[in-house]
Design a protein around this motif. Structure first.
Motif: not given
Length: 471
Positions: A29-33, A151-153, A282-287, A296-306
């Motif tokens: 999950t960390i890697l995908n983000t 925790v990962g994203p 496909a989901l962990p790669f696509l989302v 246009g989310h930041s990495p931190a924002s994208a991670g929090m959304s998960m």
């Protein structure tokens, strides 16, 4: 027969296996983000970073066929310990990687550990607990592992945004140390009764088939391999696979015996895992890519959304066994697979100004449905196997899981690349079309689970099978 455990070991064993699942889920999950940031740093196209994911999955798929024999020969404690060490060393190598090739090499080393960690951990559980407790134990050991996606994203996004993507691999090291100490102290050292022979030629045929087919699909995702080369790889891979099963039918001790498919729940569960996991893989790669590149989310924002997705997945685990006991595997998997496909396709709505709370609600629903899907699919595949073929069936399931997930990533990357070829098409539209296709494929796979009988996987089914064997 299940192995007798002292009460303390019986309580601790699920937690030991969960540590390994936690390491792998956290890493994934960390890697995908972090993929977009890694691509920028290494000079790669963010939409073509699937090789980082597939390199690990392919390595695991190639080596898992030997995992059952290795565990039977050298003992589950030694093998599980070595697997955690290899995974930790691979994480360290990824962290110090200075280019894309070094990163891929580190992922392959991680795969060496992952190929043994997952199936051996599941095999220990399968051999030490009664079949009627399998759903409960499987749900329990995957629940701590779901802390990784929780925790990962957000942690990965925070590390990428405020530190460096290299740190996403270093956090595996302390978990690996704890896991090694716990394994040495508490994991039972189980060995097979007869480990005198290993189907080496069958292993070569099967692994070569997996490698060729996976490389062809990975090349399709990159869109850099010529159609002729991809066709040759696919045909050669299918030829090796056909040769393996023809040989296995007349070989006395094959790597995976065709008689495994005489158990209906195993056959349906295995095929269902292969096709239904295309969407889940496909989901962990696509989302994360959709949130960052499309919205246009930041990495931190994208991670929090998960986070809602992981929380809902954890919350669903205690309800898996009651639902399956009440409705049966046929109804649960048939309906849940359709729901999973619909939810994946509905992610295409994210490009139409969906408010944040609706995004979180959608991801939460997806997490709950996905969690039930994994528990039901894995359990129905293994639940009716006898102890004599549990190791082989467990290893084959692990292979199929990894292959299906890598196929899912490759398929998503190929669709995303194909839809994105039109220079006049916005990036978000390419994501939407890809999600609709992946969702549709997942819905179609529900027909596989409808081949189950209403009583399959239940106590009555197991009694009937024992009577057949005894008769």
């Amino acid at each position: 027969m299940p192995v007798a455990l002292d009460p303390r070991t019986a309580r601790l064993l699920p937690w030991l296996v969960a540590i390994a699942f936690f390491m792998q889920s956290l890493d994934a999950t960390i890697l995908n983000t972090a993929l977009p940031a890694m691509a920028t740093d290494l000079g790669e196209n963010p939409l073509r970073m699937q090789a980082v994911i597939i390199a690990y999955m392919l390595t695991v798929a190639l080596l898992i066929p030997a995992s059952g024999w290795i565990a039977d020969r050298f003992g589950t404690r030694n093998v599980f310990f070595g697997a955690i060490v290899a995974f930790s060393l691979g994480s360290l190598f990824c962290a110090i990687a200075q280019n894309f090739e070094m990163l891929i090499a580190g992922r392959i080393i991680q795969g060496l550990g992952g190929a043994l960690m997952m199936p051996v951990g599941r095999l220990v559980v399968l051999r030490t607990y009664p079949r009627e407790d399998l759903v409960r134990i499987m749900s329990f050991i995957t629940m701590p592992g779901l802390v990784g996606p929780l925790v990962g994203p957000s942690l990965g996004g925070w590390l990428v945004e405020y530190a460096s993507w290299h740190w996403i691999f270093l956090i595996n090291l302390p978990v690996g140390v704890i896991g090694c100490i716990a394994v040495r102290r508490h994991l039972p050292d189980l060995r097979g009764i007869d480990t005198s022979r290993f189907d080496g030629f069958g292993f070569i045929l099967f692994s070569t088939a997996m490698a060729m087919i996976s490389l062809a699909l990975e090349g399709l995702g990159h869109q850099t391999m010529s159609p002729v080369r991809m066709t040759l790889l696919l045909l050669a891979g299918m030829g090796c696979m056909a040769a393996y099963w023809l040989r296995a039918a007349r070989f006395d001790r094959p790597l995976f015996s065709p008689t495994l498919f005489h158990t209906r729940t195993f056959a349906v569960g295995l095929l269902g895992n292969l096709f239904a996991r295309l969407g889940s893989g496909a989901l962990p790669f696509l989302v994360p890519l959709l949130l960052q590149l499309g919205l246009g989310h930041s990495p931190a924002s994208a991670g929090m959304s998960m986070i809602p997705l992981a929380l809902a997945a954890m919350a669903m685990k205690p309800f898996a066994k009651p639902l399956i006991d009440r409705l049966g595997y046929r109804r649960v998997l048939g309906g849940n697979t359709v729901a999973l496909g619909v939810l994946i396709a509905s992610l295409a709505l994210l490009g139409y100004g969906l408010p944040t709370w609706m995004l979180w609600a959608l991801l939460a629903l997806l997490g709950a449905v996905n969690s039930l899907q994994f528990t039901a699919m894995n359990t129905v595949t293994l639940i009716d196997l006898r102890d004599t073929n549990a190791s082989s069936g467990n290893s084959l399931l692990a292979v199929v899981v990894q292959v299906a997930m890598s196929f899912g990533v490759a398929t998503a990357a190929a669709l995303l690349g194909g839809f994105g070829e039109d220079p006049g098409r916005p990036v978000i539209e390419a994501f939407q079309l890809t999600l609709l296709c992946i969702g549709g494929l997942t819905i179609l796979s529900s027909g596989i689970f409808l081949q189950l009988h209403p009583v399959d996987g239940g106590p009555t089914s197991r009694i009937d099978k024992r009577n057949e064997v005894e008769g």
